[in-house]
Design a protein around this motif. Structure first.
Motif, mmCIF file in Angstrom:
data_model
loop_
_atom_site.group_PDB
_atom_site.id
_atom_site.type_symbol
_atom_site.label_atom_id
_atom_site.label_comp_id
_atom_site.label_asym_id
_atom_site.label_seq_id
_atom_site.Cartn_x
_atom_site.Cartn_y
_atom_site.Cartn_z
ATOM 1 N N ASP A 131 -14.028 13.392 10.560
ATOM 2 C CA ASP A 131 -13.985 11.955 10.315
ATOM 3 C C ASP A 131 -13.854 11.662 8.830
ATOM 4 N N ARG A 132 -12.951 10.762 8.517
ATOM 5 C CA ARG A 132 -12.783 10.354 7.123
ATOM 6 C C ARG A 132 -13.803 9.283 6.786
ATOM 7 N N LYS A 133 -14.658 9.555 5.831
ATOM 8 C CA LYS A 133 -15.725 8.631 5.456
ATOM 9 C C LYS A 133 -15.253 7.690 4.340
ATOM 10 N N LEU A 134 -15.793 6.503 4.327
ATOM 11 C CA LEU A 134 -15.508 5.574 3.228
ATOM 12 C C LEU A 134 -16.170 6.060 1.949
ATOM 13 N N LYS A 135 -15.451 5.971 0.868
ATOM 14 C CA LYS A 135 -16.038 6.349 -0.420
ATOM 15 C C LYS A 135 -16.993 5.263 -0.881
ATOM 16 N N SER A 182 0.823 -1.212 0.000
ATOM 17 C CA SER A 182 0.000 0.000 0.000
ATOM 18 C C SER A 182 0.851 1.253 0.000
ATOM 19 N N GLY A 183 2.153 1.121 0.254
ATOM 20 C CA GLY A 183 3.054 2.268 0.236
ATOM 21 C C GLY A 183 3.158 2.925 1.593
ATOM 22 N N GLY A 184 4.322 3.534 1.865
ATOM 23 C CA GLY A 184 4.534 4.214 3.145
ATOM 24 C C GLY A 184 4.692 3.220 4.283
ATOM 25 N N SER A 185 4.453 3.709 5.502
ATOM 26 C CA SER A 185 4.572 2.862 6.678
ATOM 27 C C SER A 185 3.360 1.930 6.773
ATOM 28 N N TYR A 186 3.506 0.859 7.556
ATOM 29 C CA TYR A 186 2.429 -0.115 7.681
ATOM 30 C C TYR A 186 1.196 0.534 8.301
ATOM 31 N N HIS A 187 1.385 1.241 9.404
ATOM 32 C CA HIS A 187 0.314 2.011 10.026
ATOM 33 C C HIS A 187 0.822 3.423 10.270
ATOM 34 N N LYS A 188 -0.065 4.382 10.156
ATOM 35 C CA LYS A 188 0.316 5.782 10.289
ATOM 36 C C LYS A 188 -0.029 6.360 11.653
ATOM 37 N N ASP A 189 -0.651 5.558 12.501
ATOM 38 C CA ASP A 189 -0.999 6.008 13.844
ATOM 39 C C ASP A 189 -1.000 4.778 14.755
ATOM 40 N N SER A 190 -1.307 4.994 16.014
ATOM 41 C CA SER A 190 -1.181 3.936 17.013
ATOM 42 C C SER A 190 -2.035 2.717 16.686
ATOM 43 N N GLU A 231 -14.490 3.982 8.999
ATOM 44 C CA GLU A 231 -14.973 5.358 9.136
ATOM 45 C C GLU A 231 -14.386 6.033 10.369
ATOM 46 N N LYS A 232 -14.122 5.249 11.398
ATOM 47 C CA LYS A 232 -13.594 5.811 12.630
ATOM 48 C C LYS A 232 -12.456 4.948 13.137
ATOM 49 N N ARG A 233 -11.829 5.379 14.199
ATOM 50 C CA ARG A 233 -10.716 4.643 14.769
ATOM 51 C C ARG A 233 -11.157 3.263 15.230
ATOM 52 N N VAL A 234 -10.296 2.289 15.048
ATOM 53 C CA VAL A 234 -10.626 0.902 15.363
ATOM 54 C C VAL A 234 -10.149 0.566 16.773
ATOM 55 N N SER A 235 -11.026 -0.086 17.539
ATOM 56 C CA SER A 235 -10.709 -0.397 18.934
ATOM 57 C C SER A 235 -10.553 -1.886 19.214
ATOM 58 N N ALA A 236 -11.069 -2.765 18.347
ATOM 59 C CA ALA A 236 -10.993 -4.207 18.576
ATOM 60 C C ALA A 236 -11.190 -4.932 17.254
ATOM 61 N N ALA A 237 -10.697 -6.181 17.191
ATOM 62 C CA ALA A 237 -10.851 -6.985 15.980
ATOM 63 C C ALA A 237 -10.840 -8.454 16.336
ATOM 64 N N ALA A 238 -11.417 -9.271 15.459
ATOM 65 C CA ALA A 238 -11.451 -10.724 15.666
ATOM 66 C C ALA A 238 -11.566 -11.406 14.311
ATOM 67 N N ASP A 244 -5.697 3.547 15.240
ATOM 68 C CA ASP A 244 -6.113 4.943 15.144
ATOM 69 C C ASP A 244 -6.014 5.536 13.749
ATOM 70 N N ASP A 245 -5.331 4.862 12.828
ATOM 71 C CA ASP A 245 -5.262 5.399 11.466
ATOM 72 C C ASP A 245 -6.460 4.986 10.621
ATOM 73 N N LYS A 246 -7.490 4.369 11.267
ATOM 74 C CA LYS A 246 -8.717 3.972 10.591
ATOM 75 C C LYS A 246 -8.461 2.994 9.445
ATOM 76 N N THR A 247 -7.466 2.152 9.648
ATOM 77 C CA THR A 247 -7.104 1.148 8.649
ATOM 78 C C THR A 247 -6.979 -0.218 9.309
ATOM 79 N N VAL A 248 -7.590 -1.219 8.697
ATOM 80 C CA VAL A 248 -7.470 -2.603 9.144
ATOM 81 C C VAL A 248 -6.631 -3.350 8.117
ATOM 82 N N LYS A 249 -5.540 -3.933 8.569
ATOM 83 C CA LYS A 249 -4.659 -4.684 7.683
ATOM 84 C C LYS A 249 -4.740 -6.165 8.030
#
Length: 433
Positions: free
Chosen positions: A427-431, A55-63, A102-109, A81-86
């Motif tokens: 907030d950055r919205k999904l296109k 995807s280019g750049g760093s893996y994550h851009k925030d915590s 759309e917003k910061r991610v707090s948990a995943a499974a 916090d970069d609103k990206t799930v990898k």
């Protein structure tokens, strides 16, 4: 725990993030996240892992706020916090799916069959990603769209887990609730149903995990909370089976006169077949080990394992299904005022005996650095290859407490500040495709 009045976010509040650790189910690798850094070590080949992200750049851009392996070990997820799930393939350690939030991610499974990834955002919405039938570790990067599945209605979700058989998705939040949802066969197209609510905690629910039992394919749920308890649940009915008062069983290493959440449970981890449960406490230099007796529906303290390093307060715990090691990490990001962007310290406890949990009194040992699987090479990778003096470690220990409080405590704002925050939200919205 009472809510802490806060007039607004400070730069320090936003930047500081506790370190996280996750171990492959078969202990083939171990991953640590601190701030925006994701570090992985291959325990089979005894070498650091180079992540591949097209995807280019760093893996994550925030915590990074959540990391996890799938139950079969083929997938790994990181988000925050970069609103990206990898979504990574653990075969090649290539990022195979990139998902916007759309917003910061707090948990995943990750679902047990590896077909779906669910993640929760700071607005209390849970999203699902369909992985289209499988995983190819060498496939080119694919940008995926998530579909909203359910919501906790503005309550931040702190933890997310699939039941062991994949039938249920369990979500916990900062408003004391645990929700058990029947996971649809086709979650993108089918409606979900609420199976039960596990209600009983009197403060935020910080972490949840499952314990296996042969005659119960979905497993039993354990949860940790800011109310200083660990609880055992039957998720089918939502019944509370057992409660262990952690705060009454351990002497904390800080003055109890100081205001704050000193005995909040911050991380829990089942060991071996789930007979033993390791518990991390917000201000404890070590862990509490519980015995879980599913036959008698009881939770009891077996041992408080103290760590001699007074600066080591675990922020995250993890173990594999195949070994009797407990992996621990302490650390935070955002230590720029001390000349470091982050600090991480990894430790491992060995000697667990699942057949006789009470025997751990004499068998447990905290491994020396050279005895940890992977040894110094692993520590150099996961800890960032940096040595720290005592002053930095002491400052980091205080930063760990601040980070955990900021992560778990619900902030309150004045009417003026609340209105200002609404007006200035970006907030950055999904296109929409």
């Amino acid at each position: 725990m009472e809510e802490t009045p806060v007039e607004g976010d400070t730069k320090k509040d936003v930047e500081i993030a506790p370190a996280l650790i996750a171990v492959h189910p078969a202990e083939k690798s171990v991953a640590v996240a601190v701030g925006s850094d994701l570090r992985v070590f291959d325990l089979v080949d005894n070498c650091p892992v180079s992540l591949i992200d097209e995807s280019g750049g760093s893996y994550h851009k925030d915590s990074i706020r959540t990391i996890c392996y799938g139950s079969n070990g083929q997938l790994f997820v990181s988000a925050g916090d970069d609103k990206t799930v990898k979504i990574w393939s653990t075969e090649s350690w290539r990022c195979i799916y990139n998902v916007g939030s759309e917003k910061r991610v707090s948990a995943a499974a990750i679902s047990p069959n590896g077909m779906h990834v669910c993640f929760a955002d700071k607005f209390g919405v849970i999203w699902v990603v369909d992985l289209d039938g499988g995983v190819d570790g060498n496939q080119p990067l694919v940008n995926k769209k998530a579909v909203s599945l359910l919501s906790h209605y503005c309550s931040i979700i702190t933890s997310l887990e699939f039941s062991l058989d994949g039938r249920f998705l369990v979500s916990a939040d900062r408003d004391f609730k645990i929700r058990v949802t029947t996971f649809p066969t086709k979650p993108v197209n089918e409606a979900h149903e609420i199976q039960s609510f596990c209600l009983g905690h009197t403060d935020f629910v910080s972490c949840i995990a499952f314990i296996s039992k042969l005659e119960c394919p979905h497993g039993f749920l354990i949860s940790g909370s800011g109310d200083s308890t660990v609880r055992l649940w039957d998720i089918l009915s939502g019944s509370l089976l057992a409660t262990c008062e952690i705060g009454d069983k351990v002497e904390l290493l800080e003055s109890k006169e100081r205001e704050g959440c000193h005995s909040a449970v911050t991380s829990i981890c089942t060991i071996a077949d789930g007979t033993l449960v390791a518990v991390a406490i917000q201000s404890l230099h070590g862990i509490i080990l519980l015995n879980c007796d599913l036959s008698n529906h009881s939770l009891s303290v077996v041992k408080v394992v103290s760590i001699s390093e007074e600066t080591f307060i675990p922020t995250s715990l993890s173990s594999s299904c195949s070994t009797r090691y407990l992996w621990m990490v302490t650390g935070v990001s955002g230590l720029h005022n001390l000349g470091h962007s982050s600090l991480v310290r990894v430790k491992v406890i060995s000697g667990f005996n699942k057949d006789n949990p009470n025997s751990t009194e004499n068998e447990l040992s905290i491994l020396e650095d050279d005895a940890i699987p992977g040894g110094e090479k692993l520590l150099e990778k996961l800890q960032g290859g940096v040595t720290f003096d005592e002053k930095v470690f002491l400052a980091a220990a205080e930063a760990v407490k601040t980070a955990m409080s900021n992560l778990l405590t619900k902030k309150q704002y004045s009417t003026e500040k609340r209105d200002f925050r609404k007006r200035t939200r970006n907030d950055r919205k999904l296109k929409q495709g």
